[in-house]
Design a protein around this motif. Structure first.
Motif, PDB file in Angstrom:
ATOM      1  N   LEU A 232      45.719  50.928  31.081  1.00 31.85           N
ATOM      2  CA  LEU A 232      46.186  49.709  30.416  1.00 31.85           C
ATOM      3  C   LEU A 232      45.948  48.489  31.298  1.00 31.85           C
ATOM      4  O   LEU A 232      45.471  47.449  30.843  1.00 31.85           O
ATOM      5  N   THR A 233      46.257  48.614  32.584  1.00 33.40           N
ATOM      6  CA  THR A 233      46.072  47.497  33.516  1.00 33.40           C
ATOM      7  C   THR A 233      44.599  47.143  33.669  1.00 33.40           C
ATOM      8  O   THR A 233      44.226  45.961  33.659  1.00 33.40           O
ATOM      9  N   ALA A 234      43.753  48.174  33.804  1.00 32.30           N
ATOM     10  CA  ALA A 234      42.317  47.927  33.966  1.00 32.30           C
ATOM     11  C   ALA A 234      41.740  47.238  32.734  1.00 32.30           C
ATOM     12  O   ALA A 234      40.967  46.278  32.837  1.00 32.30           O
ATOM     13  N   GLY A 235      42.113  47.736  31.551  1.00 34.74           N
ATOM     14  CA  GLY A 235      41.617  47.127  30.322  1.00 34.74           C
ATOM     15  C   GLY A 235      42.102  45.713  30.135  1.00 34.74           C
ATOM     16  O   GLY A 235      41.323  44.811  29.796  1.00 34.74           O
ATOM     17  N   ALA A 236      43.396  45.470  30.377  1.00 38.15           N
ATOM     18  CA  ALA A 236      43.956  44.137  30.211  1.00 38.15           C
ATOM     19  C   ALA A 236      43.356  43.142  31.200  1.00 38.15           C
ATOM     20  O   ALA A 236      43.066  41.993  30.854  1.00 38.15           O
ATOM     21  N   SER A 237      43.155  43.589  32.450  1.00 42.04           N
ATOM     22  CA  SER A 237      42.567  42.717  33.464  1.00 42.04           C
ATOM     23  C   SER A 237      41.143  42.320  33.100  1.00 42.04           C
ATOM     24  O   SER A 237      40.737  41.164  33.247  1.00 42.04           O
ATOM     25  N   ALA A 238      40.360  43.305  32.614  1.00 47.23           N
ATOM     26  CA  ALA A 238      38.979  43.022  32.235  1.00 47.23           C
ATOM     27  C   ALA A 238      38.906  42.071  31.042  1.00 47.23           C
ATOM     28  O   ALA A 238      38.075  41.159  30.996  1.00 47.23           O
ATOM     29  N   ILE A 239      39.804  42.268  30.074  1.00 49.38           N
ATOM     30  CA  ILE A 239      39.848  41.381  28.916  1.00 49.38           C
ATOM     31  C   ILE A 239      40.213  39.968  29.352  1.00 49.38           C
ATOM     32  O   ILE A 239      39.630  38.972  28.887  1.00 49.38           O
ATOM     33  N   ALA A 240      41.177  39.864  30.278  1.00 45.32           N
ATOM     34  CA  ALA A 240      41.587  38.555  30.784  1.00 45.32           C
ATOM     35  C   ALA A 240      40.441  37.856  31.513  1.00 45.32           C
ATOM     36  O   ALA A 240      40.257  36.639  31.383  1.00 45.32           O
ATOM     37  N   ARG A 241      39.648  38.617  32.265  1.00 46.71           N
ATOM     38  CA  ARG A 241      38.492  38.022  32.961  1.00 46.71           C
ATOM     39  C   ARG A 241      37.465  37.512  31.956  1.00 46.71           C
ATOM     40  O   ARG A 241      36.849  36.463  32.157  1.00 46.71           O
ATOM     41  N   ARG A 242      37.269  38.254  30.864  1.00 38.79           N
ATOM     42  CA  ARG A 242      36.335  37.811  29.830  1.00 38.79           C
ATOM     43  C   ARG A 242      36.810  36.513  29.179  1.00 38.79           C
ATOM     44  O   ARG A 242      36.010  35.715  28.683  1.00 38.79           O
ATOM     45  N   MET A 243      38.125  36.295  29.228  1.00 34.25           N
ATOM     46  CA  MET A 243      38.696  35.077  28.648  1.00 34.25           C
ATOM     47  C   MET A 243      38.820  33.964  29.683  1.00 34.25           C
ATOM     48  O   MET A 243      39.460  32.943  29.454  1.00 34.25           O
ATOM     49  N   ASN A 244      38.190  34.215  30.877  1.00 31.38           N
ATOM     50  CA  ASN A 244      38.145  33.222  31.965  1.00 31.38           C
ATOM     51  C   ASN A 244      39.527  32.865  32.531  1.00 31.38           C
ATOM     52  O   ASN A 244      39.765  31.734  32.957  1.00 31.38           O
ATOM     53  N   ILE A 245      40.417  33.830  32.523  1.00 30.42           N
ATOM     54  CA  ILE A 245      41.718  33.631  33.166  1.00 30.42           C
ATOM     55  C   ILE A 245      41.552  33.904  34.659  1.00 30.42           C
ATOM     56  O   ILE A 245      40.978  34.937  35.033  1.00 30.42           O
ATOM     57  N   PRO A 246      42.008  33.012  35.554  1.00 32.31           N
ATOM     58  CA  PRO A 246      41.819  33.187  36.996  1.00 32.31           C
ATOM     59  C   PRO A 246      42.380  34.503  37.511  1.00 32.31           C
ATOM     60  O   PRO A 246      43.404  34.989  37.035  1.00 32.31           O
ATOM     61  N   GLU A 247      41.706  35.076  38.528  1.00 33.52           N
ATOM     62  CA  GLU A 247      42.111  36.350  39.100  1.00 33.52           C
ATOM     63  C   GLU A 247      43.537  36.314  39.642  1.00 33.52           C
ATOM     64  O   GLU A 247      44.293  37.276  39.498  1.00 33.52           O
ATOM     65  N   ILE A 248      43.923  35.215  40.273  1.00 40.80           N
ATOM     66  CA  ILE A 248      45.248  35.163  40.875  1.00 40.80           C
ATOM     67  C   ILE A 248      46.342  35.211  39.817  1.00 40.80           C
ATOM     68  O   ILE A 248      47.397  35.806  40.013  1.00 40.80           O
ATOM     69  N   ILE A 249      46.067  34.624  38.653  1.00 42.78           N
ATOM     70  CA  ILE A 249      47.036  34.679  37.558  1.00 42.78           C
ATOM     71  C   ILE A 249      47.107  36.101  37.007  1.00 42.78           C
ATOM     72  O   ILE A 249      48.183  36.603  36.680  1.00 42.78           O
ATOM     73  N   ILE A 250      45.955  36.761  36.916  1.00 44.44           N
ATOM     74  CA  ILE A 250      45.913  38.148  36.450  1.00 44.44           C
ATOM     75  C   ILE A 250      46.744  39.038  37.374  1.00 44.44           C
ATOM     76  O   ILE A 250      47.516  39.885  36.942  1.00 44.44           O
ATOM     77  N   GLY A 251      46.583  38.814  38.687  1.00 42.59           N
ATOM     78  CA  GLY A 251      47.309  39.625  39.657  1.00 42.59           C
ATOM     79  C   GLY A 251      48.811  39.440  39.566  1.00 42.59           C
ATOM     80  O   GLY A 251      49.583  40.391  39.687  1.00 42.59           O
ATOM     81  N   LEU A 252      49.234  38.187  39.335  1.00 43.20           N
ATOM     82  CA  LEU A 252      50.658  37.885  39.292  1.00 43.20           C
ATOM     83  C   LEU A 252      51.316  38.291  37.977  1.00 43.20           C
ATOM     84  O   LEU A 252      52.541  38.366  37.894  1.00 43.20           O
TER      85      LEU A 252
END
Length: 323
Positions: A22-42
């Motif tokens: 779930l985390t891997a999929g959500a993180s990848a989707i967020a990156r495709r939506m150009n959400i910054p990595e630091i926000i994804i991590g937090l």
């Protein structure tokens, strides 16, 4: 009994693997939506490591075993601070940033204190019969929203002050949206199914052994759902990044107390029967001691890690002696 023990192990495995997918999929989707990595991590990653606690607590409350839900969170927080940080510090001393000591740890301590206060519906040293109501849950969720607002605001400031190290990431081959959505869906399904199996089997074992749901939640369930934090901290220590353990633990504890218990209580108010004042005080006190250790030299030394680990062993022994 043997079958239920096997199902507990299978349930834990499904929950942990489901949280990872779930985390891997959500993180990848967020990156495709150009959400910054630091926000994804937090947000996504932090929520992902606490997903086992959330689903197990939620299912426990829905199935009429609220003590297991509360015990899961309280036990996980104690497990995180005393055992995970303790063992990691014994392996290698942990450097702690000033912002973590002055901001994040204070949030974790405040969350523990507020939760303890909300557990008392009347003036009595015993929590038995008290309820974590929907209003209590809303209070915890408001605190969590304030915590996330403060954290994300600080993250944006740091992101604006630091050049984007991922500027070249756009040249990489884009990840499949369908594949990542499938990961997310499969992870969610495994979390739901695995946590359901885990709670049913753990409840059966508790009934067979004559042990309270609260004790099961504080020990077996808490230990099982804290495995993602343990794995993250051990791997980080081996790679020389032991400081990640502190951030992982603090973030997880705040998320557990405010978001998980808050959400669970709003959906399904929980009556307390097997969790004691001592258990919640140990949770808050362990966080306070970790703050003291970190505040002195902004470092958790090996001997301090040994003390935290010894405290966990003493607490676990006390629980087992009272069964």
């Amino acid at each position: 009994m043997a079958i239920n023990c096997i199902l507990i192990v299978v349930g834990v495995a499904l929950v942990l693997y489901g949280a990872d997918r779930l985390t891997a999929g959500a993180s990848a989707i967020a990156r495709r939506m150009n959400i910054p990595e630091i926000i994804i991590g937090l947000t996504i990653v932090a929520a992902g490591t606490s997903a086992p606690e959330f689903f197990v607590s939620f299912m426990s409350a829905l199935k009429g075993t609220p003590d297991m839900a509360v015990g899961n969170v309280v036990g996980s927080n104690i497990f995180n601070v005393l055992l995970i940080v303790g063992v990691t510090a014994m392996v290698t001393p942990i450097a702690v940033s000033r912002s973590t000591v002055k901001k994040d740890m204070r949030w974790a301590i405040l969350a523990s204190v507020v939760f303890l206060v909300l557990c008392f519906d009347r003036l009595s040293p015993s929590l038995k019969g008290n309820e974590i109501s929907r209003l209590d849950g809303l209070t915890l969720l408001v605190m969590f929203a304030l915590f996330m607002r403060t954290t994300l605001k600080a993250a944006r400031k740091g992101m604006n002050a630091t050049p984007d190290s991922d500027a070249d990431a756009t040249v990489q081959k884009p990840e499949s949206m369908v594949k990542n959505t499938a990961y997310f869906a499969a992870g969610l399904a495994m979390l739901i199914f695995g946590s359901n199996m885990f709670v049913d089997s753990a409840s059966s074992v508790a009934t067979t052994l004559g042990v309270s749901q609260g004790v099961i939640g504080l020990t077996i369930v808490a230990g099982g759902t804290s495995l993602p934090e343990l794995a993250t901290s051990v791997v980080a220590a081996k790679k020389g990044n032991s400081a990640i353990a502190i951030g992982n633990v603090i973030g997880s504890n705040v998320f557990n107390t405010l978001a998980i218990l808050g959400t669970t209580a709003v959906i399904c108010p929980m009556e307390i029967n097997g969790i004691t004042t001592t258990d919640i005080v140990v949770m808050g006190l362990s966080m306070f001691v970790l703050w003291l250790f970190s505040y002195t030299k902004f470092m958790v030394e090996r001997w301090e890690g040994a003390l935290l680990t010894a405290a966990f062993i003493a607490y676990l022994s006390m629980l087992l002696m009272n069964i």
